[in-house]
Design a protein around this motif. Sequence first.
Motif, PDB file in Angstrom:
ATOM      1  N   TYR A 128      43.717  33.253  44.903  1.00  9.21           N
ATOM      2  CA  TYR A 128      45.047  33.814  44.650  1.00  9.21           C
ATOM      3  C   TYR A 128      44.980  34.970  43.657  1.00  9.21           C
ATOM      4  CZ  TYR A 128      49.861  34.246  43.108  1.00  9.21           C
ATOM      5  OH  TYR A 128      51.094  34.752  42.775  1.00  9.21           O
ATOM      6  N   VAL A 129      44.238  34.789  42.563  1.00 10.43           N
ATOM      7  CA  VAL A 129      44.164  35.841  41.536  1.00 10.43           C
ATOM      8  C   VAL A 129      43.531  37.105  42.100  1.00 10.43           C
ATOM      9  CG1 VAL A 129      43.088  36.468  39.343  1.00 10.43           C
ATOM     10  CG2 VAL A 129      44.148  34.221  39.613  1.00 10.43           C
ATOM     11  N   MET A 130      42.438  36.962  42.843  1.00 14.41           N
ATOM     12  CA  MET A 130      41.771  38.146  43.378  1.00 14.41           C
ATOM     13  C   MET A 130      42.610  38.846  44.449  1.00 14.41           C
ATOM     14  SD  MET A 130      37.736  37.014  43.547  1.00 14.41           S
ATOM     15  CE  MET A 130      38.029  35.578  44.574  1.00 14.41           C
ATOM     16  N   ASN A 131      43.488  38.105  45.116  1.00 14.73           N
ATOM     17  CA  ASN A 131      44.338  38.705  46.136  1.00 14.73           C
ATOM     18  C   ASN A 131      45.508  39.472  45.541  1.00 14.73           C
ATOM     19  OD1 ASN A 131      44.225  38.068  49.330  1.00 14.73           O
ATOM     20  ND2 ASN A 131      42.998  36.602  48.184  1.00 14.73           N
ATOM     21  N   THR A 132      45.998  39.012  44.437  1.00 15.21           N
ATOM     22  CA  THR A 132      47.239  39.593  43.885  1.00 15.21           C
ATOM     23  C   THR A 132      47.015  40.462  42.651  1.00 15.21           C
ATOM     24  OG1 THR A 132      47.588  37.571  42.576  1.00 15.21           O
ATOM     25  CG2 THR A 132      48.608  37.672  44.761  1.00 15.21           C
ATOM     26  N   TRP A 133      45.801  40.521  42.141  1.00 14.78           N
ATOM     27  CA  TRP A 133      45.584  41.255  40.883  1.00 14.78           C
ATOM     28  C   TRP A 133      45.947  42.727  41.022  1.00 14.78           C
ATOM     29  CZ3 TRP A 133      44.357  39.554  36.080  1.00 14.78           C
ATOM     30  CH2 TRP A 133      44.017  40.529  35.137  1.00 14.78           C
ATOM     31  N   SER A 134      45.504  43.355  42.087  1.00 17.49           N
ATOM     32  CA  SER A 134      45.797  44.780  42.267  1.00 17.49           C
ATOM     33  C   SER A 134      47.287  45.025  42.432  1.00 17.49           C
ATOM     34  CB  SER A 134      45.042  45.324  43.485  1.00 17.49           C
ATOM     35  OG  SER A 134      43.640  45.164  43.317  1.00 17.49           O
ATOM     36  N   SER A 135      47.976  44.115  43.110  1.00 19.36           N
ATOM     37  CA  SER A 135      49.417  44.276  43.305  1.00 19.36           C
ATOM     38  C   SER A 135      50.170  44.133  41.997  1.00 19.36           C
ATOM     39  CB  SER A 135      49.924  43.243  44.320  1.00 19.36           C
ATOM     40  OG  SER A 135      49.259  43.378  45.555  1.00 19.36           O
TER      41      SER A 135
END
Length: 263
Positions: free
Chosen positions: A138-145
Amino acid sequence: MNQTDRQNRVAAPRRPPADLTRAQRLARDAAEAAEVRAHQTHPDVIALQVERVRKQVDRLCWTGIALGLAFTMANVQHFAAAGSAPWSTPWLIAWLLDPTVSLVLLAILRAEQVTSRYQVRTGRWVRCAKWLTLAATYVMNTWSSYAAGSVSAVVLHSVPPLVVFAAAEAVTDLRDKLTEAASVAFTEASERRPGTVHKPSSAPRPKRTSSKHRKSFDDYLEQARAAWTPDVTISPAWIREVTGCSRGLSPRLANALAREVRP
């Protein structure tokens, strides 16, 4: 009887089913329905039906989890590459990050698929590892956003990991309950079938309580707990035999006692 009479008798057509009386048709239908129901209510058939539902649930959940992890792979690669040139060494190595996390998660879910089938509880570290892999995804998927401040992108990249997280937790409980349902259905069907012989319990059969002194759930559970010994297999039928509780209450009591005595 002459030759002509014999020929006429042989040539006479048999009475077709359509000419049966209403009572005969009903008797025929009742016999067929009884035969079909005897097969449908067979304990093995009922258990097989639950097993088919279990397979359908497993396939649907595994498909959803696999699609969700496939969606997150590209986002994790983009996060790990950190603007590296396409096909460069850092860009290629970034593709290894998501499979590293996903394979661990899939291994845990596959193991839980077997343990939940036999209602064997896994340890605390298993759940901790599962939550860690899901949280990392979850963190790696949403960090850039989150860094870009895009609410729509956060929502878009949050849905697949959260669905995978919820499915990973729900599928274990579903398998456990389906196993319990198969066991209860088999026991109930066995008791309804005529000619089934049940092994009597060594515990004394309790007397039915009067309506003026109704037992509570805890009272029944305490009675079952006192009658249980390590060589007894806990089942709704055994619970009813030693407590005299109702058919609807016995599965709950069996589950509660099984949780208490389970090592």
